[in-house]
Design an enzyme around this catalytic site. Structure first.
Site, mmCIF file in Angstrom:
data_model
loop_
_atom_site.group_PDB
_atom_site.id
_atom_site.type_symbol
_atom_site.label_atom_id
_atom_site.label_comp_id
_atom_site.label_asym_id
_atom_site.label_seq_id
_atom_site.Cartn_x
_atom_site.Cartn_y
_atom_site.Cartn_z
ATOM 1 N N PHE A 138 0.855 -1.190 0.000
ATOM 2 C CA PHE A 138 0.000 0.000 0.000
ATOM 3 C C PHE A 138 0.887 1.235 0.000
ATOM 4 O O PHE A 138 1.787 1.350 0.825
ATOM 5 C CB PHE A 138 -0.919 0.018 1.233
ATOM 6 C CG PHE A 138 -1.890 1.165 1.204
ATOM 7 C CD1 PHE A 138 -3.034 1.096 0.430
ATOM 8 C CD2 PHE A 138 -1.645 2.327 1.923
ATOM 9 C CE1 PHE A 138 -3.932 2.163 0.376
ATOM 10 C CE2 PHE A 138 -2.530 3.397 1.877
ATOM 11 C CZ PHE A 138 -3.683 3.312 1.105
ATOM 12 N N ASP A 223 9.308 2.789 1.102
ATOM 13 C CA ASP A 223 8.149 3.509 1.641
ATOM 14 C C ASP A 223 8.140 3.267 3.150
ATOM 15 O O ASP A 223 7.760 2.194 3.618
ATOM 16 C CB ASP A 223 6.874 2.983 0.968
ATOM 17 C CG ASP A 223 5.615 3.630 1.529
ATOM 18 O OD1 ASP A 223 5.694 4.252 2.617
ATOM 19 O OD2 ASP A 223 4.550 3.505 0.907
ATOM 20 N N LYS A 252 3.053 10.056 8.395
ATOM 21 C CA LYS A 252 2.439 9.558 9.639
ATOM 22 C C LYS A 252 3.118 10.084 10.906
ATOM 23 O O LYS A 252 2.877 11.208 11.307
ATOM 24 C CB LYS A 252 2.378 8.029 9.610
ATOM 25 C CG LYS A 252 1.329 7.507 8.600
ATOM 26 C CD LYS A 252 1.072 6.045 8.775
ATOM 27 C CE LYS A 252 0.084 5.463 7.773
ATOM 28 N NZ LYS A 252 -1.310 5.638 8.144
HETATM 29 C C1 LIG Z 1 3.128 2.330 3.725
HETATM 30 C C2 LIG Z 1 2.178 3.437 3.427
HETATM 31 N N1 LIG Z 1 2.424 4.258 2.402
HETATM 32 C C3 LIG Z 1 1.610 5.276 2.117
HETATM 33 C C4 LIG Z 1 0.479 5.517 2.849
HETATM 34 C C5 LIG Z 1 -0.425 6.667 2.483
HETATM 35 O O1 LIG Z 1 -0.259 7.704 3.384
HETATM 36 P P1 LIG Z 1 -1.325 8.904 3.442
HETATM 37 O O2 LIG Z 1 -2.628 8.297 3.836
HETATM 38 O O3 LIG Z 1 -0.750 9.858 4.435
HETATM 39 O O4 LIG Z 1 -1.378 9.491 2.061
HETATM 40 C C6 LIG Z 1 0.176 4.691 3.929
HETATM 41 C C7 LIG Z 1 -1.048 4.906 4.723
HETATM 42 O O5 LIG Z 1 -1.554 4.022 5.383
HETATM 43 C C8 LIG Z 1 1.051 3.623 4.237
HETATM 44 O O6 LIG Z 1 0.809 2.797 5.255
#
Ligand SMILES: Cc1ncc(COP(=O)(O)O)c(C=O)c1O
Length: 404
Positions: A138, A223, A252
């Site tokens: 994700f 990521d 986050k």
């Molecule tokens: C690994 C990862 N990347 C990207 C995101 C997306 O982040 P945002 O919701 O701040 O756009 C998330 C959100 O859960 C995530 O867990």
């Protein structure tokens, strides 16, 4: 006129893309929250791995207040002191030489992917456009990031998907070898899959990805939106593995609850984001940067990071004790304070039921897919809150067993 909103207002006034719980929390302090009716909850959810220092931590409140009375926003027509201090703090603490600031994880990943594509085109040519990512991954909700993400339910139904994206199997290097080639521009990976079920990468897998990127002149993107800023017990999870990416994204926990994100990269790659190639109105916002700087300076200390490892052991002990009694979990896994408990086959698909029962018992938790109960509490959650939260979790699980 004064008016107290209720849950029906959500259905009435907001787009229907979320299904929030019935209770509406109105106040938080540390790892405790209170709803409109005054019921108290222990927070093992942390706003989905965001509230790294719990709710209203005095250090973050102070940073927000001071900056709030000084300067909020300028746009990128000007730079500002908090943004420069935050960028310096990130560079000094990581592999990176350069930082792009923005406001969310998806936005940081979008920047990472666009940068990788531009870098590949500039240095190797138009043919080098393939992005490899992983099933169940994700990376956010922009159209590029849902397409790179490995959960088709998030990208389907919106028309044609951007091209040049392929998916391999997580922790299976062989499946990457079958896809990688000289047309590969980047491999994007979470050092531990978060939304995909709290699945840590094996060290050999990440080392293998690094090698494949080196062999094929491709960029390795980590990521760390969910794993970053102390959550893994190191400031960034890549430090646990000794594998250094070319680009890293963080969000986050970075703002501890204030929306802020960053994409980190090196001097070799950063020039491809030349003037005008990318941007974000709120990127480097002074309020966001001031809070993030305070968060990172507070978290990046042996006291907090060792505390995360200590608390991990405590959470694991409690979960294992619950499981020894009730046998609801097949596996307990995770790093630092991002933990998952996979449901045993008899309780397949029931993780969500635990969440609702936990709310009744005064506990907020998370899931990661239908089969994994996920916990992402504050990095400084007090031991008594862990014990009390676990007692509430056990009661919720006992109710699940009665209903099963
Ligand atoms: C690994 C990862 N990347 C990207 C995101 C997306 O982040 P945002 O919701 O701040 O756009 C998330 C959100 O859960 C995530 O867990």
């Amino acid at each position: 006129m004064d008016y107290t909103p209720n849950r029906h207002d959500f259905d009435r006034y907001m787009t229907p893309n979320y299904a929030p719980q019935e209770v509406i929390p109105v106040r938080g302090k540390g790892s405790r929250l209170w709803d409109q009716q005054g019921h108290e909850y222990i927070d093992f959810a942390g706003g989905i791995a965001v509230n790294a220092l719990g709710h209203c931590h005095p250090v973050l409140v102070e940073a927000l207040k001071v900056q709030g009375e000084t300067l909020w926003h300028l746009s990128n027509v000007f730079t500002n002191e908090p943004a420069l201090k935050l960028a310096k703090a990130l560079v000094e603490r990581t592999f990176a030489d350069k930082v792009f600031l923005c406001s969310s994880g998806g936005e940081a990943n979008e920047a990472a992917l666009k940068l990788a594509r531009r870098w590949a085109v500039e240095h190797h040519g138009e043919h080098k456009d393939k992005i490899i990512s992983f099933r169940q991954s994700f990376h956010g909700r922009t159209f590029f990031t849902v397409s790179v993400g490995g959960q088709p339910k998030y990208s389907q139904g919106f028309g044609p998907i951007p091209g040049g994206i392929v998916h391999a199997t997580y922790n299976d290097l062989e499946s990457v070898m079958q896809l990688v080639g000289d047309d590969t521009c980047a491999i994007m990976v979470e050092p531990m899959q978060g939304e995909g079920g709290i699945v840590p990468a094996t060290p050999d897998f990440l080392k293998g990805l690094r090698q494949l990127c080196d062999d094929h002149n491709a960029l390795l993107i980590f990521d760390e939106v969910q794993t970053g800023v102390g959550r893994s017990g190191e400031l960034y999870a890549y430090k646990n593995y000794g594998v250094t990416p070319d680009i890293l994204t963080t969000a986050k926990s970075l703002g501890g609850g204030f929306p802020v994100a960053a994409m980190l990269t090196t001097d070799m790659i950063a020039p491809s984001l030349a003037i005008g190639t990318h941007g974000s109105t709120y990127g480097g916002n002074a309020l966001a940067s001031a809070v993030a700087l305070a968060a990172i300076e507070f978290i990046d200390t042996p006291q907090v990071l060792d505390g995360v490892k200590k608390r991990h052991a405590l959470f694991r002990e409690h979960l294992e004790a619950i499981n020894a009694k009730h046998g609801v979990f097949k596996e307990i896994r995770g790093m630092g304070l991002l933990m998952g408990a996979q449901m045993a086959p008899e309780y397949e698909g029931r993780a969500k039921d635990i969440l609702a029962l936990a709310i009744e018992e005064g506990l907020m938790a998370l899931i990661a897919g239908p089969n994994v109960l996920r916990l992402a509490p504050s990095l400084v959650i007090p031991e008594e809150d862990i014990a009390e939260g676990m007692a509430r979790l056990e009661r919720a699980i006992e109710k699940l067993l009665v209903k099963a």
